[in-house]
Scaffold this motif. Structure first.
Motif, PDB file in Angstrom:
ATOM      1  N   SER A 123       0.841  -1.199   0.000  1.00  0.00           N
ATOM      2  CA  SER A 123       0.000   0.000   0.000  1.00  0.00           C
ATOM      3  C   SER A 123       0.874   1.245   0.000  1.00  0.00           C
ATOM      4  O   SER A 123       2.038   1.224   0.414  1.00  0.00           O
ATOM      5  N   LEU A 124       0.303   2.328  -0.460  1.00  0.00           N
ATOM      6  CA  LEU A 124       1.018   3.598  -0.487  1.00  0.00           C
ATOM      7  C   LEU A 124       1.427   4.009   0.924  1.00  0.00           C
ATOM      8  O   LEU A 124       2.542   4.494   1.148  1.00  0.00           O
ATOM      9  N   LYS A 125       0.560   3.792   1.894  1.00  0.00           N
ATOM     10  CA  LYS A 125       0.859   4.125   3.284  1.00  0.00           C
ATOM     11  C   LYS A 125       2.071   3.338   3.786  1.00  0.00           C
ATOM     12  O   LYS A 125       2.931   3.875   4.488  1.00  0.00           O
ATOM     13  N   THR A 126       2.157   2.053   3.409  1.00  0.00           N
ATOM     14  CA  THR A 126       3.278   1.216   3.832  1.00  0.00           C
ATOM     15  C   THR A 126       4.584   1.709   3.228  1.00  0.00           C
ATOM     16  O   THR A 126       5.613   1.790   3.894  1.00  0.00           O
ATOM     17  N   ARG A 127       4.544   2.052   1.947  1.00  0.00           N
ATOM     18  CA  ARG A 127       5.769   2.514   1.292  1.00  0.00           C
ATOM     19  C   ARG A 127       6.245   3.841   1.884  1.00  0.00           C
ATOM     20  O   ARG A 127       7.439   4.068   2.044  1.00  0.00           O
ATOM     21  N   ILE A 128       5.325   4.717   2.205  1.00  0.00           N
ATOM     22  CA  ILE A 128       5.716   5.989   2.818  1.00  0.00           C
ATOM     23  C   ILE A 128       6.347   5.741   4.173  1.00  0.00           C
ATOM     24  O   ILE A 128       7.362   6.365   4.542  1.00  0.00           O
ATOM     25  N   ARG A 129       5.781   4.811   4.924  1.00  0.00           N
ATOM     26  CA  ARG A 129       6.345   4.481   6.233  1.00  0.00           C
ATOM     27  C   ARG A 129       7.739   3.883   6.093  1.00  0.00           C
ATOM     28  O   ARG A 129       8.648   4.191   6.884  1.00  0.00           O
ATOM     29  N   ILE A 130       7.942   3.032   5.098  1.00  0.00           N
ATOM     30  CA  ILE A 130       9.266   2.456   4.851  1.00  0.00           C
ATOM     31  C   ILE A 130      10.267   3.550   4.515  1.00  0.00           C
ATOM     32  O   ILE A 130      11.411   3.540   4.984  1.00  0.00           O
ATOM     33  N   ASN A 131       9.854   4.514   3.709  1.00  0.00           N
ATOM     34  CA  ASN A 131      10.724   5.642   3.384  1.00  0.00           C
ATOM     35  C   ASN A 131      11.169   6.380   4.640  1.00  0.00           C
ATOM     36  O   ASN A 131      12.341   6.701   4.837  1.00  0.00           O
ATOM     37  N   GLU A 132      10.213   6.658   5.499  1.00  0.00           N
ATOM     38  CA  GLU A 132      10.511   7.420   6.717  1.00  0.00           C
ATOM     39  C   GLU A 132      11.457   6.639   7.627  1.00  0.00           C
ATOM     40  O   GLU A 132      12.434   7.193   8.149  1.00  0.00           O
ATOM     41  N   LEU A 133      11.161   5.369   7.834  1.00  0.00           N
ATOM     42  CA  LEU A 133      12.002   4.554   8.699  1.00  0.00           C
ATOM     43  C   LEU A 133      13.410   4.418   8.143  1.00  0.00           C
ATOM     44  O   LEU A 133      14.402   4.481   8.879  1.00  0.00           O
ATOM     45  N   SER A 134      13.515   4.207   6.820  1.00  0.00           N
ATOM     46  CA  SER A 134      14.821   4.021   6.192  1.00  0.00           C
ATOM     47  C   SER A 134      15.692   5.250   6.359  1.00  0.00           C
ATOM     48  O   SER A 134      16.876   5.165   6.707  1.00  0.00           O
ATOM     49  N   THR A 135      15.123   6.415   6.093  1.00  0.00           N
ATOM     50  CA  THR A 135      15.877   7.658   6.193  1.00  0.00           C
ATOM     51  C   THR A 135      16.292   7.940   7.627  1.00  0.00           C
ATOM     52  O   THR A 135      17.424   8.371   7.895  1.00  0.00           O
ATOM     53  N   ASP A 136      15.400   7.693   8.568  1.00  0.00           N
ATOM     54  CA  ASP A 136      15.732   7.908   9.976  1.00  0.00           C
ATOM     55  C   ASP A 136      16.797   6.915  10.452  1.00  0.00           C
ATOM     56  O   ASP A 136      17.677   7.257  11.243  1.00  0.00           O
ATOM     57  N   LEU A 137      16.715   5.675   9.973  1.00  0.00           N
ATOM     58  CA  LEU A 137      17.633   4.639  10.414  1.00  0.00           C
ATOM     59  C   LEU A 137      19.064   4.959  10.027  1.00  0.00           C
ATOM     60  O   LEU A 137      20.006   4.699  10.783  1.00  0.00           O
ATOM     61  N   ILE A 138      19.245   5.530   8.856  1.00  0.00           N
ATOM     62  CA  ILE A 138      20.592   5.826   8.384  1.00  0.00           C
ATOM     63  C   ILE A 138      21.318   6.767   9.340  1.00  0.00           C
ATOM     64  O   ILE A 138      22.540   6.692   9.499  1.00  0.00           O
ATOM     65  N   LEU A 139      20.592   7.630  10.020  1.00  0.00           N
ATOM     66  CA  LEU A 139      21.203   8.555  10.963  1.00  0.00           C
ATOM     67  C   LEU A 139      21.848   7.832  12.136  1.00  0.00           C
ATOM     68  O   LEU A 139      22.667   8.419  12.852  1.00  0.00           O
ATOM     69  N   GLN A 140      21.498   6.564  12.331  1.00  0.00           N
ATOM     70  CA  GLN A 140      22.071   5.794  13.434  1.00  0.00           C
ATOM     71  C   GLN A 140      23.281   4.960  12.999  1.00  0.00           C
ATOM     72  O   GLN A 140      23.950   4.368  13.836  1.00  0.00           O
ATOM     73  N   PHE A 141      23.572   4.930  11.705  1.00  0.00           N
ATOM     74  CA  PHE A 141      24.712   4.153  11.201  1.00  0.00           C
ATOM     75  C   PHE A 141      25.992   4.976  11.302  1.00  0.00           C
ATOM     76  O   PHE A 141      26.668   5.238  10.321  1.00  0.00           O
ATOM     77  N   VAL A 142      26.347   5.348  12.506  1.00  0.00           N
ATOM     78  CA  VAL A 142      27.459   6.282  12.700  1.00  0.00           C
ATOM     79  C   VAL A 142      28.815   5.616  12.541  1.00  0.00           C
ATOM     80  O   VAL A 142      29.838   6.306  12.418  1.00  0.00           O
ATOM     81  N   ASN A 143      28.865   4.287  12.549  1.00  0.00           N
ATOM     82  CA  ASN A 143      30.148   3.586  12.483  1.00  0.00           C
ATOM     83  C   ASN A 143      30.398   2.903  11.142  1.00  0.00           C
ATOM     84  O   ASN A 143      31.327   2.105  11.017  1.00  0.00           O
ATOM     85  N   VAL A 144      29.592   3.201  10.156  1.00  0.00           N
ATOM     86  CA  VAL A 144      29.789   2.616   8.825  1.00  0.00           C
ATOM     87  C   VAL A 144      31.075   3.156   8.218  1.00  0.00           C
ATOM     88  O   VAL A 144      31.317   4.363   8.195  1.00  0.00           O
ATOM     89  N   THR A 145      31.918   2.246   7.720  1.00  0.00           N
ATOM     90  CA  THR A 145      33.171   2.649   7.061  1.00  0.00           C
ATOM     91  C   THR A 145      33.234   2.187   5.612  1.00  0.00           C
ATOM     92  O   THR A 145      34.160   2.546   4.893  1.00  0.00           O
ATOM     93  N   SER A 146      32.264   1.350   5.178  1.00  0.00           N
ATOM     94  CA  SER A 146      32.237   0.853   3.806  1.00  0.00           C
ATOM     95  C   SER A 146      30.826   1.003   3.253  1.00  0.00           C
ATOM     96  O   SER A 146      29.862   0.554   3.871  1.00  0.00           O
ATOM     97  N   PHE A 147      30.702   1.629   2.085  1.00  0.00           N
ATOM     98  CA  PHE A 147      29.402   1.966   1.505  1.00  0.00           C
ATOM     99  C   PHE A 147      29.384   1.531   0.047  1.00  0.00           C
ATOM    100  O   PHE A 147      30.282   1.867  -0.719  1.00  0.00           O
ATOM    101  N   VAL A 148      28.346   0.770  -0.331  1.00  0.00           N
ATOM    102  CA  VAL A 148      28.205   0.268  -1.699  1.00  0.00           C
ATOM    103  C   VAL A 148      26.866   0.722  -2.256  1.00  0.00           C
ATOM    104  O   VAL A 148      25.814   0.448  -1.667  1.00  0.00           O
TER     105      VAL A 148
END
Length: 451
Positions: A123-148
């Motif tokens: 559903s559109l609502k689910t995809r919007i929620r996934i977008n929000e969670l994904s973007t917020d989650l990245i802010l917690q990946f403070v120790n990432v040293t390799s990005f692909v």
């Protein structure tokens, strides 16, 4: 046992295979931490499915997200097809980013959840929620040293995906390894500001081309105006640079504008060495000459593309000519420790540049991989003769070759001339009882026998 010092537990863990460490989480608190580090070392953002939100919520735990060291992302640029909207037939240029797909899958060195089966449009609502969670989650990946970043779609050049912006801001300054595999035009949206990559040591870039268009002039312009300025800013600190390209433009500008890279030790080039893909080889030659003192590991894989074939002859002829033209240069490919020269798969190349390259590094080579052509027994004798003067402890350790034939004399020769060899990979066309029975005429080695 539970009262052993941490350094003793750490020493014990070095004897345990990484894939087994994650199963020892119940042993004690030390192995619990090791198991969690191994399980969440790498995370891949791939494809949306019915359990994506649950997985995103799980990874939001700071005790988990802080353990992520390697992040793989596929920015999915597509029309939003949900249960609330019908598919439409729009052009590629109308694609808009809607979702950052997320999944965890098991691998040898870490454990990730399988993304599961595709359960149809969400559903559109689910995809919007996934977008929000994904973007917020990245802010917690403070120790990432390799990005692909791997995308086979064409990002809209005017878009600035919030998740990528968050990535560069969150872990860009600490990023040590970056890989981007995308259409050349996609780099407009995917490249960060060079100032955000102040710790970058390894860069892998692969330029592909849009199969629906044929605009080599546009590719050439993108090389000059977008890629070159980026490389000029980041290469002075790089230790490893890997460039792969099937783009249709002239790649000359890529090399003409790269100067001395004082820390560069490893270089890999998988490009076309012929016009019109490389009209001027001067910059390429200068790249090797300027970086001789520090360049130790080199991989060359000349390619040909059916969409822009060489004007005459075969593409690899131009590569051979380039090597021959530079063979007399004093500091051309000197003092290498690793040399890999391979044609692209199923290309049928018969180039032979090894007699020109190898003698220059006969005192330093440790790893040698030659996939250029099948060697005769006489060729092999000449090849290994370059290293016969070195002691077993300091001689060649790895050798991968293709031979016209394999015989007992082959192993006698290798044992005599290369007594310190640790790793040998031989592919051959014929099995003979005597090397003297070999037919020295060139053969088409389409299906060599691995041994």
């Amino acid at each position: 046992m539970s009262y052993l010092p941490t350094d003793i537990w750490l020493y014990i863990s070095t004897f345990i295979p990484e894939k087994d460490i994650r199963n020892l989480y119940s042993l004690n608190s030390f192995f619990l931490n090791l198991a969690l580090d191994e399980r969440y070392h790498e995370i891949s953002f791939l494809q949306v499915h019915s359990k994506t939100i649950m997985l995103l919520e799980h990874i939001r735990d700071m005790n988990i997200s802080s353990r992520v060291r390697r992040l793989r992302v596929n920015p999915t640029w597509f029309e939003l097809e949900t249960t609330e909207s019908k598919p439409s037939n729009k052009s590629v240029s109308s694609f808009m980013l809607r979702t950052l797909s997320f999944s965890l899958k098991p691998r040898k060195k870490c454990n990730k959840y399988d993304h599961g089966e595709d359960h149809g449009p969400l559903s559109l609502k689910t995809r919007i929620r996934i977008n929000e969670l994904s973007t917020d989650l990245i802010l917690q990946f403070v120790n990432v040293t390799s990005f692909v970043i791997v995308t086979h779609y064409w990002p809209h050049s005017e878009s600035s995906p919030s998740f990528l912006t968050s990535c560069w801001q969150t872990f860009g300054p600490r990023l040590r390894r970056l890989t981007i595999n995308a259409y050349l035009a996609a780099f407009i949206a995917l490249l960060p500001a060079p100032s955000q990559l102040c710790s970058l040591e390894e860069l892998t870039i692969r330029f592909s081309t849009d199969l629906t268009t044929d605009q080599p002039d546009v590719d050439t312009q993108l090389f000059s105006e977008l890629i070159v300025p980026f490389l000029q800013k980041v290469t002075p600190k790089l230790r490893t640079l890997n460039l792969m390209s099937s783009a249709l433009g002239d790649h000359s500008a890529l090399f003409q504008n790269l100067g001395h890279m004082p820390y560069l030790t490893t270089l890999s080039l998988n490009v076309g060495f012929y016009p019109p893909l490389l009209r001027n080889t001067f910059g390429l030659s200068e790249l090797f000459t300027k970086n001789v003192p520090n360049l130790k590991h080199l991989r060359l894989q000349p390619l040909s593309t059916f969409r822009r074939p060489p004007p005459s002859g075969k593409g690899h002829d131009f590569f051979s000519n380039w090597v021959t033209d530079n063979a007399s240069t004093e500091h051309f490919l000197n003092n290498l420790e690793t040399l890999i020269v391979q044609p692209p798969p199923d290309n049928g190349m018969t180039i032979d540049t090894s007699p020109l390259i190898i003698p220059r590094s006969k005192d330093t080579l440790i790893n040698l991989v030659l996939g250029e052509r099948c060697l005769s027994f006489a060729d092999l004798t000449t090849l290994v003769g370059n290293f016969a003067h070195r002691t077993p402890a300091q001689g060649l350790k790895v050798l991968y070759i293709k031979l016209i034939s394999l015989s007992p004399q082959t192993f006698d020769l290798l044992a005599e001339k290369l007594p310190g060899l640790d790793d040998l990979d031989v592919r051959f066309n014929f099995l003979l009882d005597e090397a003297r029975n070999e037919n020295p005429d060139p053969v088409v080695d389409e299906e060599t026998t691995p041994e």
